[in-house]
Design a protein around this motif. Structure first.
Motif, PDB file in Angstrom:
ATOM      1  N   THR A 132       0.832  -1.202   0.000  1.00 16.86           N
ATOM      2  CA  THR A 132       0.000   0.000   0.000  1.00 16.86           C
ATOM      3  C   THR A 132       0.866   1.251   0.000  1.00 16.86           C
ATOM      4  O   THR A 132       0.608   2.205  -0.746  1.00 16.86           O
ATOM      5  CB  THR A 132      -0.918  -0.008   1.229  1.00 16.86           C
ATOM      6  N   VAL A 133       1.914   1.249   0.828  1.00 19.90           N
ATOM      7  CA  VAL A 133       2.804   2.405   0.853  1.00 19.90           C
ATOM      8  C   VAL A 133       3.465   2.588  -0.504  1.00 19.90           C
ATOM      9  O   VAL A 133       3.565   3.713  -1.023  1.00 19.90           O
ATOM     10  CB  VAL A 133       3.872   2.228   1.954  1.00 19.90           C
ATOM     11  N   SER A 134       3.879   1.490  -1.096  1.00 19.57           N
ATOM     12  CA  SER A 134       4.501   1.560  -2.416  1.00 19.57           C
ATOM     13  C   SER A 134       3.536   2.186  -3.424  1.00 19.57           C
ATOM     14  O   SER A 134       3.936   2.993  -4.264  1.00 19.57           O
ATOM     15  CB  SER A 134       4.898   0.158  -2.861  1.00 19.57           C
ATOM     16  N   HIS A 135       2.294   1.799  -3.309  1.00 19.32           N
ATOM     17  CA  HIS A 135       1.268   2.331  -4.205  1.00 19.32           C
ATOM     18  C   HIS A 135       1.107   3.838  -4.034  1.00 19.32           C
ATOM     19  O   HIS A 135       1.068   4.591  -5.010  1.00 19.32           O
ATOM     20  CB  HIS A 135      -0.059   1.607  -3.920  1.00 19.32           C
ATOM     21  N   HIS A 136       1.045   4.290  -2.783  1.00 19.37           N
ATOM     22  CA  HIS A 136       0.903   5.721  -2.528  1.00 19.37           C
ATOM     23  C   HIS A 136       2.111   6.488  -3.045  1.00 19.37           C
ATOM     24  O   HIS A 136       1.980   7.565  -3.626  1.00 19.37           O
ATOM     25  CB  HIS A 136       0.733   5.964  -1.031  1.00 19.37           C
ATOM     26  N   LEU A 137       3.281   5.916  -2.830  1.00 20.55           N
ATOM     27  CA  LEU A 137       4.494   6.595  -3.295  1.00 20.55           C
ATOM     28  C   LEU A 137       4.482   6.726  -4.814  1.00 20.55           C
ATOM     29  O   LEU A 137       4.888   7.757  -5.360  1.00 20.55           O
ATOM     30  CB  LEU A 137       5.733   5.819  -2.836  1.00 20.55           C
ATOM     31  N   LYS A 138       4.005   5.709  -5.467  1.00 17.48           N
ATOM     32  CA  LYS A 138       3.930   5.759  -6.929  1.00 17.48           C
ATOM     33  C   LYS A 138       3.039   6.908  -7.393  1.00 17.48           C
ATOM     34  O   LYS A 138       3.374   7.642  -8.318  1.00 17.48           O
ATOM     35  CB  LYS A 138       3.395   4.426  -7.461  1.00 17.48           C
ATOM     36  N   ILE A 139       1.910   7.043  -6.712  1.00 16.55           N
ATOM     37  CA  ILE A 139       0.982   8.118  -7.070  1.00 16.55           C
ATOM     38  C   ILE A 139       1.631   9.486  -6.874  1.00 16.55           C
ATOM     39  O   ILE A 139       1.508  10.381  -7.716  1.00 16.55           O
ATOM     40  CB  ILE A 139      -0.304   8.004  -6.224  1.00 16.55           C
ATOM     41  N   LEU A 140       2.369   9.628  -5.770  1.00 14.33           N
ATOM     42  CA  LEU A 140       3.021  10.907  -5.497  1.00 14.33           C
ATOM     43  C   LEU A 140       4.117  11.195  -6.517  1.00 14.33           C
ATOM     44  O   LEU A 140       4.316  12.344  -6.923  1.00 14.33           O
ATOM     45  CB  LEU A 140       3.592  10.902  -4.076  1.00 14.33           C
ATOM     46  N   VAL A 141       4.830  10.148  -6.917  1.00 14.23           N
ATOM     47  CA  VAL A 141       5.869  10.342  -7.930  1.00 14.23           C
ATOM     48  C   VAL A 141       5.241  10.745  -9.257  1.00 14.23           C
ATOM     49  O   VAL A 141       5.688  11.686  -9.921  1.00 14.23           O
ATOM     50  CB  VAL A 141       6.708   9.053  -8.094  1.00 14.23           C
ATOM     51  N   GLU A 142       4.173  10.046  -9.623  1.00 13.32           N
ATOM     52  CA  GLU A 142       3.524  10.340 -10.907  1.00 13.32           C
ATOM     53  C   GLU A 142       2.889  11.722 -10.920  1.00 13.32           C
ATOM     54  O   GLU A 142       2.719  12.320 -11.988  1.00 13.32           O
ATOM     55  CB  GLU A 142       2.477   9.271 -11.217  1.00 13.32           C
ATOM     56  N   ALA A 143       2.536  12.216  -9.754  1.00 13.10           N
ATOM     57  CA  ALA A 143       1.976  13.569  -9.680  1.00 13.10           C
ATOM     58  C   ALA A 143       3.082  14.616  -9.701  1.00 13.10           C
ATOM     59  O   ALA A 143       2.802  15.814  -9.700  1.00 13.10           O
ATOM     60  CB  ALA A 143       1.136  13.723  -8.423  1.00 13.10           C
ATOM     61  N   GLY A 144       4.325  14.156  -9.701  1.00 10.62           N
ATOM     62  CA  GLY A 144       5.440  15.092  -9.752  1.00 10.62           C
ATOM     63  C   GLY A 144       5.814  15.673  -8.409  1.00 10.62           C
ATOM     64  O   GLY A 144       6.588  16.625  -8.332  1.00 10.62           O
TER      65      GLY A 144
END
Lengths: 116, 116
Positions: free
Chosen positions: B74-86
């Motif tokens: 789940t944390v990995s997923h959230h981090l991915k979203i934050l990275v993709e949002a720049g």
DNA sequence: GACCTACATTGATGGCTGTCAATATTGGCG
DNA sequence: CGCCAATATTGACAGCCATCAATGTAGGTC
């Protein structure tokens, strides 16, 4: 704001730090997320934009349905969310409802980002 | 969607103003909403907060799972979203992945609110 | 009072999202 | 090469959300 618990890096090895309590509390995070949730919709951003750009500073719903290509109930729903998030102010004048930006609300949201 | 039949209200009177094009375009609004969508989750706000508060400026995932009471995926997923949002920057160093705030990203988001 | 207009509310529905369990991938080490 | 540790990905599922059609409410006008 408030005191942040200082992260003590003192641990065992190479990877990381302890990270006991997160810098942002769970409750506080939930509260702030509510504001960003209200901002996390394209149509709501456009509503804010239109209202802000309005010369009089107050706009009625009939001004907002047309440019968004949304039904009236949907616009009403979005406006309710923005009001409940503290971003808009509603003033009912006769048959019409006029919406205006809540003073300082956007600045406050911007401050949340700066003070994460 | 499709074109709505324009209701000719015949009530051209007193209510409001014309409101031809909204101040914020549909595409632009969609784009900006993506950033706020990334910010619209308490756990993601806490992730940003922890990473920002980190002394080294970079934090690995093992630092982030514990304080949030979330599973590693789940944390990995959230981090991915934050990275993709720049908003975050990911740097893989050996087995570990280090995350840091994308420079200016939060300021940029705050600017969006000011320039609505 | 009868009717219309502006707005809000309700109910239903399809789509998105946060979470976890399980599995895959990749790098380091013996 | 074989194994373990750190992270990412996939699949599944429950809960939330944006939207609309239908209806309700309240103010204004005749």
């Amino acid at each position: 704001m408030n005191l942040l618990p200082i992260l003590e890096p003192a641990t065992d090895e190479a990877c990381c730090a302890p990270a006991g309590t997160p810098a942002l509390g769970a409750e506080e995070a939930k509260q702030k997320a509510l504001v960003f949730k209200a901002l996390a919709d394209p149509n709501r951003l456009r509503l804010l934009s239109i209202i802000k750009a309005s010369s009089s500073g107050a706009t009625c719903v009939c001004d907002l349905t047309d440019p968004l290509d949304l039904g009236q109930p949907t616009v009403s729903h979005h406006l309710k969310i923005l009001v409940e998030a503290g971003l808009l102010h509603r003033e009912k004048r006769g048959t019409w409802a006029y919406f205006s930006l809540a003073p300082g609300a956007l600045d406050n949201a911007a401050g949340m980002l700066a003070n994460l």
